[in-house]
Design a protein around this motif. Sequence first.
Motif, PDB file in Angstrom:
ATOM      1  N   PHE A  29       0.861  -1.080   0.038  1.00  0.00           N
ATOM      2  CA  PHE A  29       0.075   0.042   0.110  1.00  0.00           C
ATOM      3  C   PHE A  29       0.906   1.305   0.205  1.00  0.00           C
ATOM      4  N   LEU A  30       0.485   2.082  -0.973  1.00  0.00           N
ATOM      5  CA  LEU A  30       1.395   3.295  -1.086  1.00  0.00           C
ATOM      6  C   LEU A  30       2.587   3.243  -1.138  1.00  0.00           C
ATOM      7  N   PHE A  31       3.399   2.348  -1.920  1.00  0.00           N
ATOM      8  CA  PHE A  31       4.584   2.040  -2.112  1.00  0.00           C
ATOM      9  C   PHE A  31       5.379   3.283  -2.406  1.00  0.00           C
ATOM     10  N   SER A  32       4.879   3.971  -3.348  1.00  0.00           N
ATOM     11  CA  SER A  32       5.477   5.131  -4.292  1.00  0.00           C
ATOM     12  C   SER A  32       5.877   6.080  -3.290  1.00  0.00           C
ATOM     13  N   ARG A  33       4.987   6.349  -2.164  1.00  0.00           N
ATOM     14  CA  ARG A  33       5.257   7.346  -1.058  1.00  0.00           C
ATOM     15  C   ARG A  33       6.314   6.609  -0.159  1.00  0.00           C
ATOM     16  N   HIS A  34       6.269   5.489   0.068  1.00  0.00           N
ATOM     17  CA  HIS A  34       7.076   5.134   0.990  1.00  0.00           C
ATOM     18  C   HIS A  34       8.400   5.010   0.371  1.00  0.00           C
ATOM     19  N   PHE A  35       8.740   4.712  -0.947  1.00  0.00           N
ATOM     20  CA  PHE A  35      10.077   4.536  -1.448  1.00  0.00           C
ATOM     21  C   PHE A  35      10.545   5.845  -1.741  1.00  0.00           C
TER      22      PHE A  35
ATOM     23  N   MET B 144      -5.001   2.827  -3.854  1.00  0.00           N
ATOM     24  CA  MET B 144      -4.413   1.648  -4.394  1.00  0.00           C
ATOM     25  C   MET B 144      -4.404   1.964  -5.744  1.00  0.00           C
ATOM     26  N   ALA B 145      -5.390   2.401  -6.584  1.00  0.00           N
ATOM     27  CA  ALA B 145      -5.259   2.596  -7.919  1.00  0.00           C
ATOM     28  C   ALA B 145      -4.583   3.657  -8.317  1.00  0.00           C
ATOM     29  N   GLU B 146      -4.367   4.657  -7.555  1.00  0.00           N
ATOM     30  CA  GLU B 146      -3.472   5.770  -8.163  1.00  0.00           C
ATOM     31  C   GLU B 146      -2.019   5.565  -7.688  1.00  0.00           C
ATOM     32  N   ASP B 147      -1.647   4.559  -6.832  1.00  0.00           N
ATOM     33  CA  ASP B 147      -0.438   4.178  -6.774  1.00  0.00           C
ATOM     34  C   ASP B 147       0.505   3.792  -7.892  1.00  0.00           C
TER      35      ASP B 147
END
Length: 284
Positions: A44-50, A281-284
């Motif tokens: 979940f929200l991988f892009s923000r975490h990365f 989830m759809a936006e990530d």
Amino acid sequence: MQTRININGVITAPEDARISVLDHGLLFGDSVYETLRTYQGKPFLFSRHFARLEHSARGIHLELPWSRSETLEQIQRTLLPGESRIRLMITRGIGELAADPETCADPVPIIIVVPLCALPEQIYKDGVEVIISSVRRSQRFADIKSGSLIHQVLAFREAKSRGAFEAILLTADDKLSDGITSNIYLVRDGALMTPSHDAGIVEGITRGVVLDLARGMGLPVVEGFLGVREIEKADEMFLTSTTREVVPVVRVDGRPVGNGRPGSITARLLDAYRSAVQRLMAED
């Protein structure tokens, strides 16, 4: 408990996982990390975490060994059936028995995956008790999620010894900072108040989502320095984290917050957060 570990792309059982005793992540806490969870088996929200991992790595002059796409692929390879809790860590790597990072050649990526242990729904209905910890949060390097976590370890021990769900850490000048693994919020007269970055908090991923949701609901949001006495004036209090979503706090050091029950704004934000998961989830 089933656990899978990925060290530099090699997936092993816990008993077979090995890092060197000369890894600076072990010797000096010279590492950065992120904690993620899955919904429907997807990080979940991988892009923000990365992006936050990249920010932390820049803060300690550490070059990440994997790109964003490589990191996501390795996490997906390591996931368990069902929902997972994910710890992604990059250590400085093997070096000399000295704090000089230039003696380390290659950073080591580590992914640890365990089943997600969701909180019982009763906790969201009844709320939890927290304590004000005697441990103080350092305001230096607050925006770096590093492996140097002794403050959190000591605060967790304190909370556990007092039967509390979480411990709230203060700044050196006794302002509210954050929890061991959570951000904190107060509600008063319909406004949402939360410590700002200057209070030594890590910019929580869930925190950002919740603040956006609150503004979208028309709630005034105030970020700043909050004294401990603000809790006595609050109508509601709650905390947020990646794995626990929005958790109402009903007692602090044994004293009730507001009427001692989870408040309506907290409940609305929890519902809004859960409703937003599919969209996010759809936006990530």
